[in-house]
Design an enzyme around this catalytic site. Structure first.
Site, mmCIF file in Angstrom:
data_model
loop_
_atom_site.group_PDB
_atom_site.id
_atom_site.type_symbol
_atom_site.label_atom_id
_atom_site.label_comp_id
_atom_site.label_asym_id
_atom_site.label_seq_id
_atom_site.Cartn_x
_atom_site.Cartn_y
_atom_site.Cartn_z
ATOM 1 N N ARG A 24 0.837 -1.319 0.479
ATOM 2 C CA ARG A 24 0.299 0.019 0.472
ATOM 3 C C ARG A 24 1.203 1.334 0.018
ATOM 4 O O ARG A 24 1.899 1.496 0.397
ATOM 5 C CB ARG A 24 -0.786 0.281 1.377
ATOM 6 C CG ARG A 24 -1.844 -0.941 1.249
ATOM 7 C CD ARG A 24 -2.787 -0.827 0.454
ATOM 8 N NE ARG A 24 -3.890 0.159 0.472
ATOM 9 C CZ ARG A 24 -4.920 0.819 0.554
ATOM 10 N NH1 ARG A 24 -5.921 -0.858 0.425
ATOM 11 N NH2 ARG A 24 -5.565 1.764 0.756
ATOM 12 N N LYS A 65 5.954 4.118 4.376
ATOM 13 C CA LYS A 65 6.179 3.024 4.219
ATOM 14 C C LYS A 65 7.543 3.719 3.072
ATOM 15 O O LYS A 65 7.951 2.798 2.235
ATOM 16 C CB LYS A 65 5.300 2.011 2.873
ATOM 17 C CG LYS A 65 3.935 1.856 4.041
ATOM 18 C CD LYS A 65 3.415 0.939 2.880
ATOM 19 C CE LYS A 65 2.209 0.242 4.294
ATOM 20 N NZ LYS A 65 2.458 -1.250 4.636
ATOM 21 N N THR A 90 4.163 -8.696 6.175
ATOM 22 C CA THR A 90 4.486 -9.767 5.451
ATOM 23 C C THR A 90 5.068 -10.121 4.381
ATOM 24 O O THR A 90 5.572 -11.229 3.893
ATOM 25 C CB THR A 90 3.026 -10.193 5.344
ATOM 26 O OG1 THR A 90 1.591 -9.254 5.186
ATOM 27 C CG2 THR A 90 2.431 -10.609 6.829
HETATM 28 O O1 CGF Z 1 -0.970 -5.141 9.785
HETATM 29 C C1 CGF Z 1 -1.255 -4.179 9.103
HETATM 30 C C2 CGF Z 1 -0.839 -3.757 7.541
HETATM 31 N N1 CGF Z 1 -1.292 -2.654 7.153
HETATM 32 O O2 CGF Z 1 -2.957 -3.965 7.075
HETATM 33 N N2 CGF Z 1 -2.331 -2.954 9.645
HETATM 34 N N3 CGF Z 1 -2.814 -2.732 10.029
HETATM 35 N N4 CGF Z 1 -3.536 -1.927 10.649
HETATM 36 C C3 CGF Z 1 0.066 -3.546 9.392
HETATM 37 O O3 CGF Z 1 0.514 -2.244 9.078
HETATM 38 C C4 CGF Z 1 1.606 -4.555 8.804
HETATM 39 O O4 CGF Z 1 2.517 -4.024 9.215
HETATM 40 C C5 CGF Z 1 1.039 -5.614 9.108
HETATM 41 O O5 CGF Z 1 2.163 -7.100 8.863
HETATM 42 C C6 CGF Z 1 -0.629 -6.284 9.275
HETATM 43 C C7 CGF Z 1 -0.472 -7.646 9.493
HETATM 44 O O6 CGF Z 1 -0.394 -7.682 11.212
#
Ligand code: CGF
Length: 839
Positions: free
Chosen positions: A566, A571, A673
């Protein structure tokens, strides 16, 4: 819903039945049968989509016996079950994954080819259910795969959005959003179960009354009632008989028409109620890591949460388990705060609807829930204005007040006279306009609280949830995220898998730690050669795709440097852009400079309302326009934006990367991830000490990871000292030149204003410290460029990355959840005899 006794007789299905047989002939017959009887087409007029549907049904038929037997076993045993509540499930296409997990990929491919069809074309045909934004939703999908593969009874609960994440188009360098009509040609993977519909109340007011036992009770008179219809998708484990369920709720009005209005002739008003109800599951909010505070979003949350909790109670009744044992039957994982209203809703159901005493209901509730936090970003922590909340959920507001009163009494006892602490921990923020704090509700109502990477959990304990950590240290634990090797290796990188299998067999797919055996092959010249050839071939494929899609020639021999995720300022895609401009400036200053050829690839969506993120996409495309056509560059640099990044697309991108960009400001990315998916596919990482990067580096070895930038502690310290980005701008001529090139309008046809808002964020505030990290990043990128020239050593490092990624399987994450939080054991599914038809 009462089972019909006739159904007790089991059907006699013949061996090698067209719906279950696995021989090539049976698969072919099954396909033709489905094309005829389900799609109602003959081959002369069947579209590609008809053929895809027929194939999907053929595979689904072979899955159903596992699904039915799994449900039957769980029902008979009353098995303890994990309920994974998530507002997002980013599943990716089902067909290929089901073929892998069923172990019939090759047979089906052969059958389809023998029918004269293009197997890959049919796989491509599937519209992916984009019911998530990014990491959080994809994590939920990986976890469903692992729970099924580890034979853990589980139910995923969420929303069946009619429109998932928008489709991204790039027009004149800008992102344009198009609605995602994923259901337009039908969805062969889910089954509606209207017989298990439930009703959810919204709005209105409450009344108190005294019941027949002289007890004070409350009843809720809603303004509106919405019906939730469950749609079930089977989630098959890898080479096991377990097929769990993903149950997604779609909203409907309880009656198709308001008959009163209808009879009085007001047809439009009659239909209106139906339309407003259906709005609830209409669209996924396209924000990642930001909460918009919209009423409809809160309505979506209570909608799927209430449907799911009522469904659990229905299941308990069906299995004749008393409600007092709710927490023994179910453990409910809250995927972020989005479903955390469940704490108040379960209390409401137990106390108001089932007449339980508050104390007992609270004991059950706090033994049933566990909460995963996914972010430290303040803008992502959900809080609802009290007025809005009370309007939609008047009864829940009262319940939250009651929970809060009792909770604050506990805080007072543990920390007497600490009034600031009480204010910080209260479920109601009363510092200005009053808000309900959902993370606080989740912490109070859950028996376990986890972060998603070691560093993230430490920072939660130290900072964002520090008070709760001091109050309940025993609740806190870390569960580092993981990814499923089935989708992100077996399905997406068959060539590399074949090479690995030829050396160490294929049991690594279930036990990713076995990849360690590949370490020895890092020293094997021939293995390295083959490994390189595979990477090269995959890069070539992507290059051809880019040529066809973007019309850009990219050199598959150049270093493929990829940032796919995203778009968000933290980021730091714009830091990557500054590197590209720096290299470009060096070439312009010295056209004969020796630079390692690189192709910079970007993929990802920006939230439609996030202007700076959208401007960053425009900046990257604008840089690409200049760099890609400047003859001085002579093919040494290329910049490509990969439009409409999705799970399906990601599967072809991860395997093609040489370098994975994981460059967030330290302390901002909870885990990541994508970082794991790239490394598992043999990319080296350039990254900060953020999220799971820290653990990836620990595992692969610091010599096989390109580290740069401030640590989280240094970021905090610098901010505390009063960070001034201009200090860096004025002292680093290359940085200054890069920024000035943008501000002069060089990349924007002379328009010096276009990128001004973006540059202002950098020069005046630089919240995410790009300027502080710039020099360290550029130097680290020079090391990358040097390292890439040593082909043998680069390959050695890449192989070691693959070999040492065992820890990041979602199977490991799920085993940890099972052991430390869920207290749940696997349940083996034996296929019932009458359906044992494999030939
Ligand atoms: O969840 C996130 C991702 N953006 O969806 N967060 N939320 N809300 C985190 O920013 C990621 O760092 C993480 O890997 C992911 C899953 O836990």
């Amino acid at each position: 819903t009462v089972p019909n006794p006739v159904l007790e007789c089991k059907p006699i299905i013949q061996v090698e039945d067209d719906r279950t047989g696995l021989s090539i002939e049976a698969l072919k017959r099954g396909f033709l049968d489905n094309l005829f009887y389900v799609q109602g087409k003959f081959s002369g007029i069947a579209t590609k989509n008809d053929c895809y549907m027929a194939l999907a049904y053929t595979v689904r038929d072979r899955l159903f016996k596992r699904w039915v037997d799994t449900a039957e076993t769980y029902t008979k045993n009353g098995s303890r079950t994990v309920c994974y509540l998530s507002a997002e499930f980013l599943m990716g296409p089902h067909l290929g994954n089901n073929l892998i997990n069923l172990g019939i990929y090759d047979q089906v491919k052969q059958a389809i080819e023998e029918l004269g069809l293009d197997f890959y074309e049919l796989l491509e045909q599937e519209e992916e259910p984009g019911l998530g934004n990014g990491g959080l939703g994809r994590l939920a999908a990986c976890y469903l795969d692992s729970m099924a593969s580890l034979e853990i009874p589980s139910l995923g609960y969420g929303i069946r959005y009619e429109f998932g994440i928008f489709e991204q188009k790039i027009q004149d360098g800008w992102q344009v959003e198009i609605t995602d009509k994923w259901l337009r040609f039908g969805n062969p993977w889910d089954v509606a179960r209207p017989e298990w519909s439930v009703e959810v109340k919204l709005g209105g007011h409450t009344e108190s009354y005294v019941d027949e036992n002289d007890r004070y009770r409350v009843r809720w008179i809603p303004f509106q009632v919405v019906k939730g219809i469950p749609y079930d998708t089977p989630i098959l484990g890898y080479k096991v008989n377990t097929a769990n369920t993903l149950r997604l709720w779609a909203a409907e009005a309880p009656e198709s028409f308001d008959f009163e209005a209808f009879n009085s002739g007001d047809y439009v008003k009659a239909v209106q109620a139906k339309m407003t109800s259906e709005n609830l599951s209409k669209v996924l909010y396209p924000n990642d890591n930001v909460s918009q505070g919209k009423k409809l979003r809160l309505a979506q949350q209570i909608f799927f949460v209430s449907c799911s909790l009522q469904d659990m109670i229905r299941i308990m009744k069906g299995q004749k388990i008393p409600l007092e044992k709710f927490h023994e039957k179910f453990v409910i994982q809250l995927n972020d705060t989005h479903p955390s209203i469940a704490v108040a809703e379960l209390m409401r159901l137990l106390v108001d609807e089932y007449g339980m005493e508050w104390e007992q209901a609270w004991e059950i509730t706090t033994k049933a829930f566990a909460y995963t936090n996914h972010t430290l970003l303040p803008e992502a922590l959900e809080k609802w204005p009290l007025g809005l909340f009370g309007e939609l959920l008047p009864r829940h507001l009262q319940i939250i007040y009651e929970i809060n009163g009792r909770f604050l009494d506990d805080v007072r006892i543990k920390f007497p006279d600490d009034f600031d602490r009480l204010k910080r921990m209260s479920l109601i923020d009363e510092s200005g306009e009053r808000y309900i704090r959902m993370a606080n509700l989740a912490c109070v109502g859950s028996f376990a609280i986890n972060g998603v990477a070691q560093l993230h959990t430490e920072l939660l304990q130290k900072d964002v949830l520090h008070d709760f950590y001091e109050m309940y240290p025993e609740k806190f634990n870390n569960k580092t995220n993981g990814i499923t090797p089935r989708r992100f290796m077996v399905l997406s990188n068959p060539r590399l898998c074949e090479l690995i299998d030829s050396k160490i067999g294929n049991t690594w797919i279930k036990n990713l730690h076995e990849l360690r055996q590949l370490e020895a092959f890092a020293e094997d010249v021939e293995f390295r050669h083959k490994f390189r050839q595979i990477k090269q071939a995959i890069k070539q494929d992507l290059a051809e795709y880019i040529k066809a899609k973007n019309g850009i020639d990219v050199d598959a021999n150049s270093l493929f440097d990829i940032q796919a995720k995203r778009f968000h300022e933290y980021k730091r895609q714009h830091l990557n852009a500054l590197h590209i401009i720096t290299l470009y400036n060096r070439i312009k200053a010295n056209p004969n400079i020796d630079i390692t050829p690189r192709t910079f690839l970007f993929g990802g969506k920006a939230a439609p309302g996030y202007y700076i993120a959208k401007l960053t996409i425009k900046l990257i495309n604008s840089i690409g326009e200049v760099v890609n056509r400047d003859p001085d560059v002579r093919g040494r640099l290329k910049v490509v934006f990969l439009e409409d990044y999705s799970v399906k697309f990601a599967q072809r991108v991860y395997p093609a990367a040489d370098l994975s960009e994981q460059i967030s400001t330290a302390g901002k990315e909870a885990s990541g991830t994508g970082n794991m998916k790239f490394a598992l596919n043999g990319a080296l990482t350039i990254g900060t000490l953020d999220g799971a990067n820290v653990e990836i580096r620990e595992e692969v070895g610091e010599e096989n990871f390109f580290l740069f930038g401030l640590t989280a502690e240094e970021v905090y310290a610098k901010k505390a000292q009063g960070y001034d980005p201009m200090y860096y701008y004025n002292r680093d001529p290359e940085l200054k030149l890069a920024i000035d090139r943008i501000s002069s309008g060089f990349f924007s046809h002379g328009d010096a204003n276009l990128f001004k808002p973006l540059l202002d964020t950098l020069l005046h505030r630089d919240e995410y410290m790009l300027l502080a990290d710039y020099r360290s990043y550029i130097e680290c990128q020079e090391q990358v460029s040097q390292a890439y020239r040593d082909v043998e050593n680069w390959t050695r490092m890449a192989i070691l990355n693959v070999a040492r990624m065992g820890k990041f399987s979602s199977d490991r994450s799920i085993s940890d959840y099972c052991e430390d939080i869920w207290q749940i054991q696997p349940v083996k599914i034996e296929l019932s005899e009458y359906l044992q038809t494999d030939v």
